[in-house]
Design a protein around this motif. Sequence first.
Motif, PDB file in Angstrom:
ATOM      1  N   LEU A   1       0.833  -1.188   0.000  1.00 22.28           N
ATOM      2  CA  LEU A   1       0.000   0.000   0.000  1.00 22.28           C
ATOM      3  C   LEU A   1       0.875   1.248   0.000  1.00 22.28           C
ATOM      4  O   LEU A   1       1.896   1.302   0.687  1.00 22.28           O
ATOM      5  CB  LEU A   1      -0.914   0.050   1.232  1.00 22.28           C
ATOM      6  CG  LEU A   1      -2.034  -0.983   1.341  1.00 22.28           C
ATOM      7  CD1 LEU A   1      -2.834  -0.741   2.610  1.00 22.28           C
ATOM      8  CD2 LEU A   1      -2.940  -0.953   0.121  1.00 22.28           C
ATOM      9  N   ILE A   2       0.466   2.227  -0.777  1.00 16.15           N
ATOM     10  CA  ILE A   2       1.058   3.554  -0.664  1.00 16.15           C
ATOM     11  C   ILE A   2       0.257   4.294   0.390  1.00 16.15           C
ATOM     12  O   ILE A   2      -0.978   4.334   0.331  1.00 16.15           O
ATOM     13  CB  ILE A   2       1.011   4.284  -2.015  1.00 16.15           C
ATOM     14  CG1 ILE A   2       1.866   3.542  -3.035  1.00 16.15           C
ATOM     15  CG2 ILE A   2       1.482   5.729  -1.867  1.00 16.15           C
ATOM     16  CD1 ILE A   2       1.745   4.081  -4.443  1.00 16.15           C
ATOM     17  N   ARG A   3       0.921   4.874   1.361  1.00 19.78           N
ATOM     18  CA  ARG A   3       0.227   5.533   2.458  1.00 19.78           C
ATOM     19  C   ARG A   3       0.798   6.921   2.693  1.00 19.78           C
ATOM     20  O   ARG A   3       1.992   7.147   2.515  1.00 19.78           O
ATOM     21  CB  ARG A   3       0.300   4.688   3.719  1.00 19.78           C
ATOM     22  CG  ARG A   3       1.705   4.466   4.247  1.00 19.78           C
ATOM     23  CD  ARG A   3       1.798   3.179   5.022  1.00 19.78           C
ATOM     24  NE  ARG A   3       1.787   2.040   4.123  1.00 19.78           N
ATOM     25  CZ  ARG A   3       1.522   0.793   4.486  1.00 19.78           C
ATOM     26  NH1 ARG A   3       1.271   0.518   5.733  1.00 19.78           N
ATOM     27  NH2 ARG A   3       1.535  -0.186   3.615  1.00 19.78           N
ATOM     28  N   LYS A   4      -0.064   7.849   3.075  1.00 22.63           N
ATOM     29  CA  LYS A   4       0.367   9.210   3.370  1.00 22.63           C
ATOM     30  C   LYS A   4      -0.395   9.714   4.586  1.00 22.63           C
ATOM     31  O   LYS A   4      -1.617   9.644   4.630  1.00 22.63           O
ATOM     32  CB  LYS A   4       0.103  10.131   2.178  1.00 22.63           C
ATOM     33  CG  LYS A   4       0.526  11.567   2.429  1.00 22.63           C
ATOM     34  CD  LYS A   4       0.343  12.422   1.205  1.00 22.63           C
ATOM     35  CE  LYS A   4       0.757  13.875   1.490  1.00 22.63           C
ATOM     36  NZ  LYS A   4       2.160  13.994   1.961  1.00 22.63           N
ATOM     37  N   ARG A   5       0.350  10.235   5.542  1.00 23.24           N
ATOM     38  CA  ARG A   5      -0.312  10.800   6.721  1.00 23.24           C
ATOM     39  C   ARG A   5      -0.909  12.149   6.347  1.00 23.24           C
ATOM     40  O   ARG A   5      -0.232  13.014   5.787  1.00 23.24           O
ATOM     41  CB  ARG A   5       0.679  10.959   7.867  1.00 23.24           C
ATOM     42  CG  ARG A   5       0.023  11.481   9.130  1.00 23.24           C
ATOM     43  CD  ARG A   5       0.869  11.253  10.352  1.00 23.24           C
ATOM     44  NE  ARG A   5       0.244  11.818  11.535  1.00 23.24           N
ATOM     45  CZ  ARG A   5       0.593  11.521  12.771  1.00 23.24           C
ATOM     46  NH1 ARG A   5       1.569  10.651  12.985  1.00 23.24           N
ATOM     47  NH2 ARG A   5      -0.012  12.072  13.794  1.00 23.24           N
TER      48      ARG A   5
ATOM     49  N   GLN B   1      -5.753  16.589   0.196  1.00 24.25           N
ATOM     50  CA  GLN B   1      -4.631  17.322   0.779  1.00 24.25           C
ATOM     51  C   GLN B   1      -4.886  18.831   0.753  1.00 24.25           C
ATOM     52  O   GLN B   1      -4.581  19.537   1.720  1.00 24.25           O
ATOM     53  CB  GLN B   1      -3.339  16.982   0.034  1.00 24.25           C
ATOM     54  CG  GLN B   1      -2.866  15.566   0.288  1.00 24.25           C
ATOM     55  CD  GLN B   1      -1.586  15.224  -0.448  1.00 24.25           C
ATOM     56  OE1 GLN B   1      -1.035  14.152  -0.285  1.00 24.25           O
ATOM     57  NE2 GLN B   1      -1.083  16.119  -1.274  1.00 24.25           N
ATOM     58  N   GLU B   2      -5.435  19.333  -0.333  1.00 22.83           N
ATOM     59  CA  GLU B   2      -5.741  20.760  -0.418  1.00 22.83           C
ATOM     60  C   GLU B   2      -6.816  21.163   0.594  1.00 22.83           C
ATOM     61  O   GLU B   2      -6.729  22.229   1.222  1.00 22.83           O
ATOM     62  CB  GLU B   2      -6.206  21.107  -1.834  1.00 22.83           C
ATOM     63  CG  GLU B   2      -5.094  21.055  -2.872  1.00 22.83           C
ATOM     64  CD  GLU B   2      -5.620  21.076  -4.295  1.00 22.83           C
ATOM     65  OE1 GLU B   2      -6.855  21.265  -4.463  1.00 22.83           O
ATOM     66  OE2 GLU B   2      -4.814  20.906  -5.226  1.00 22.83           O
ATOM     67  N   GLU B   3      -7.801  20.299   0.772  1.00 22.89           N
ATOM     68  CA  GLU B   3      -8.851  20.590   1.744  1.00 22.89           C
ATOM     69  C   GLU B   3      -8.312  20.578   3.171  1.00 22.89           C
ATOM     70  O   GLU B   3      -8.756  21.363   4.020  1.00 22.89           O
ATOM     71  CB  GLU B   3      -9.996  19.591   1.599  1.00 22.89           C
ATOM     72  CG  GLU B   3     -10.859  19.821   0.379  1.00 22.89           C
ATOM     73  CD  GLU B   3     -11.510  21.184   0.387  1.00 22.89           C
ATOM     74  OE1 GLU B   3     -12.192  21.526   1.375  1.00 22.89           O
ATOM     75  OE2 GLU B   3     -11.316  21.941  -0.585  1.00 22.89           O
ATOM     76  N   ILE B   4      -7.361  19.717   3.445  1.00 24.90           N
ATOM     77  CA  ILE B   4      -6.774  19.657   4.783  1.00 24.90           C
ATOM     78  C   ILE B   4      -5.934  20.902   5.048  1.00 24.90           C
ATOM     79  O   ILE B   4      -5.946  21.455   6.161  1.00 24.90           O
ATOM     80  CB  ILE B   4      -5.955  18.372   4.957  1.00 24.90           C
ATOM     81  CG1 ILE B   4      -6.918  17.194   5.124  1.00 24.90           C
ATOM     82  CG2 ILE B   4      -5.001  18.461   6.147  1.00 24.90           C
ATOM     83  CD1 ILE B   4      -6.278  15.847   5.145  1.00 24.90           C
ATOM     84  N   ILE B   5      -5.212  21.380   4.051  1.00 25.34           N
ATOM     85  CA  ILE B   5      -4.470  22.631   4.204  1.00 25.34           C
ATOM     86  C   ILE B   5      -5.433  23.776   4.526  1.00 25.34           C
ATOM     87  O   ILE B   5      -5.201  24.587   5.430  1.00 25.34           O
ATOM     88  CB  ILE B   5      -3.662  22.941   2.926  1.00 25.34           C
ATOM     89  CG1 ILE B   5      -2.524  21.936   2.774  1.00 25.34           C
ATOM     90  CG2 ILE B   5      -3.109  24.369   2.971  1.00 25.34           C
ATOM     91  CD1 ILE B   5      -1.805  22.013   1.437  1.00 25.34           C
TER      92      ILE B   5
END
Length: 301
Positions: A152-156, A285-289
């Motif tokens: 799996l590719i994973r990103k925090r 990711q943009e929404e989290i920023i």
Amino acid sequence: MDWDKLRIFHAVADAGSLTHAGDTLHLSQSAVSRQVRALEESLNTTLFHRHARGLILTEQGELLFDATSAMIKRLDAAAARIRDSEEEVFGELRVTTTIGFGTLWLAPRLPKLYEEYPDLNIDLMLEEKVLDLPMREADVAIRMKEPSQADLIRKRLMSVHMRLYATPQYLARKGTPETMGDLNDHRLICQNINSAQVGAGANLVQTLLSNDIPSVLYVNNYFGVLQAVLHDLGIGVLPDYVVQDFPNLVRVLPEVDSGEIPVFLAYPEELRQSKRIAAFRDFVQEEIISHRKQLREQGNL
């Protein structure tokens, strides 16, 4: 071996019934039965035990079913890569996450994704069960802990904290607790510690309930907890990301905190080149920023 026969065998094994497999394949029961018998004859073995309640795989059938499952998984992955355009994002993307995060954070933000990619179809699967990404039960997952599966590719993405919140109207009527002991004069709204939820959330609830709070409302997901809080029923245990969309909520007892809960986005290695995955990943990711920026402006970070 004939692929058509293997495909029919797999459908029968998956359904446990000739009739149900026939419905799925749009074939008659007799046609399905003939293909299965022909496959058994070509392999010189019995693939199913037949009884009144349906079909059960033999040991040899289990071996073949494992093989066809792996084949279908690889075919699905190949089809997903083929569907991805060099220039466009379109087609189905199966996203799995928890009920709380899906209903309270992700779903309200999806209009932005659809506005940018109108030909993308999201199948949003909200459940606490961890779906098997390598086996293609979903394409991409957002999970409240780091995935343990290989390949799996994973990103925090972010961290979540479980905290106590109430409405100003409720606190004006019932008073604002200053100590844990003051919670005895309030109704606590939370998930039952035995319900499916992140461990840190369950631990926090268990700690709160150890104070012998006399009035408790249990709800089996955070969306329900939030609705009860918004209707002034009490003080709720909620993920801190709700304050972005409900800034009027008041944090109660600031020292009460579950601790950091990591949030990860994950998808299979074989979908690394997927345009749909990339579009969804970048959107999240943009929404989290944006989420973190708004929380800082509200003084909630």
